[in-house]
Design an enzyme around this catalytic site. Structure first.
Site, PDB file in Angstrom:
ATOM      1  N   HIS A  10      17.705  -1.070  18.883  1.00 24.00           N
ATOM      2  CA  HIS A  10      16.632  -0.427  19.643  1.00 24.00           C
ATOM      3  C   HIS A  10      17.273   0.776  20.319  1.00 24.00           C
ATOM      4  O   HIS A  10      18.153   0.617  21.166  1.00 24.00           O
ATOM      5  CB  HIS A  10      16.091  -1.431  20.668  1.00 24.00           C
ATOM      6  CG  HIS A  10      15.078  -0.897  21.619  1.00 24.00           C
ATOM      7  ND1 HIS A  10      13.752  -0.741  21.279  1.00 24.00           N
ATOM      8  CD2 HIS A  10      15.185  -0.512  22.912  1.00 24.00           C
ATOM      9  CE1 HIS A  10      13.088  -0.290  22.336  1.00 24.00           C
ATOM     10  NE2 HIS A  10      13.941  -0.131  23.340  1.00 24.00           N
ATOM     11  N   VAL A  36      20.548  -6.950  29.853  1.00 20.73           N
ATOM     12  CA  VAL A  36      21.262  -7.891  28.972  1.00 20.73           C
ATOM     13  C   VAL A  36      21.382  -9.259  29.648  1.00 20.73           C
ATOM     14  O   VAL A  36      21.332 -10.293  28.986  1.00 20.73           O
ATOM     15  CB  VAL A  36      22.660  -7.343  28.601  1.00 20.73           C
ATOM     16  CG1 VAL A  36      23.515  -8.405  27.956  1.00 20.73           C
ATOM     17  CG2 VAL A  36      22.538  -6.151  27.682  1.00 20.73           C
ATOM     18  N   MET A  42      18.077  -9.820  24.136  1.00 18.10           N
ATOM     19  CA  MET A  42      18.902  -8.599  24.173  1.00 18.10           C
ATOM     20  C   MET A  42      20.370  -9.025  24.178  1.00 18.10           C
ATOM     21  O   MET A  42      20.843  -9.642  25.118  1.00 18.10           O
ATOM     22  CB  MET A  42      18.559  -7.780  25.418  1.00 18.10           C
ATOM     23  CG  MET A  42      19.203  -6.431  25.482  1.00 18.10           C
ATOM     24  SD  MET A  42      18.582  -5.563  26.958  1.00 18.10           S
ATOM     25  CE  MET A  42      19.446  -4.035  26.853  1.00 18.10           C
ATOM     26  N   TYR A  77      11.395  -8.752  24.229  1.00 12.78           N
ATOM     27  CA  TYR A  77      12.017  -7.867  25.215  1.00 12.78           C
ATOM     28  C   TYR A  77      10.985  -6.915  25.825  1.00 12.78           C
ATOM     29  O   TYR A  77      10.915  -6.752  27.038  1.00 12.78           O
ATOM     30  CB  TYR A  77      13.136  -7.085  24.519  1.00 12.78           C
ATOM     31  CG  TYR A  77      13.602  -5.830  25.190  1.00 12.78           C
ATOM     32  CD1 TYR A  77      14.471  -5.876  26.273  1.00 12.78           C
ATOM     33  CD2 TYR A  77      13.206  -4.573  24.710  1.00 12.78           C
ATOM     34  CE1 TYR A  77      14.933  -4.712  26.867  1.00 12.78           C
ATOM     35  CE2 TYR A  77      13.661  -3.410  25.304  1.00 12.78           C
ATOM     36  CZ  TYR A  77      14.519  -3.483  26.379  1.00 12.78           C
ATOM     37  OH  TYR A  77      14.972  -2.325  26.963  1.00 12.78           O
ATOM     38  N   HIS A  80       8.809  -8.744  28.224  1.00 15.10           N
ATOM     39  CA  HIS A  80       9.485  -9.551  29.244  1.00 15.10           C
ATOM     40  C   HIS A  80       9.276  -8.922  30.625  1.00 15.10           C
ATOM     41  O   HIS A  80       9.405  -7.703  30.796  1.00 15.10           O
ATOM     42  CB  HIS A  80      10.985  -9.633  28.928  1.00 15.10           C
ATOM     43  CG  HIS A  80      11.717 -10.652  29.726  1.00 15.10           C
ATOM     44  ND1 HIS A  80      12.083 -10.432  31.041  1.00 15.10           N
ATOM     45  CD2 HIS A  80      12.140 -11.898  29.411  1.00 15.10           C
ATOM     46  CE1 HIS A  80      12.716 -11.497  31.498  1.00 15.10           C
ATOM     47  NE2 HIS A  80      12.767 -12.401  30.518  1.00 15.10           N
TER      48      HIS A  80
END
Length: 109
Positions: A10, A36, A42, A77, A80
């Protein structure tokens, strides 16, 4: 050619607004890196500033690269809560942005 199994990158290219001071950019980058630790799909994060001598960056100054195990992981992600909260802080400081997701492919010669 061989597609990397279960790996998706990404990439976000950014040009920060001139009104965003360097210390604030640094804090935003730390916040991006911290995702992260907050978003399980991730797996890795890297960033850098343009150092090219070709002058083809079209005004983009920073690149941010995140690694995920699947396209579904990127979807998780994006939605999220930690990412949504961060994006709401980060994006208003950008003059230009491009996001590109891809599966790395190895070329065997």
């Amino acid at each position: 050619m061989e597609e990397a199994k279960g790996l998706v990158k990404h990439v976000l290219l950014a040009k920060f607004k001139d009104s965003t001071p360097p210390d604030q950019i640094e804090e935003l980058i730390k916040g991006y890196a911290n995702l992260v630790n907050l978003v399980p799909p991730m797996k890795a994060f890297h960033w850098g500033k343009d150092v090219s001598i070709e002058n083809m960056h079209q005004g983009f100054t920073h690149v941010f690269e995140s690694t995920f195990e699947s396209v579904e992981g990127i979807a998780e992600y994006v939605s999220h809560p930690a990412h949504v909260e961060f994006a709401n802080l980060f994006l208003p400081h950008l003059e230009k942005v491009i996001v590109f997701d891809y599966k790395p492919i190895t070329v065997h010669l």
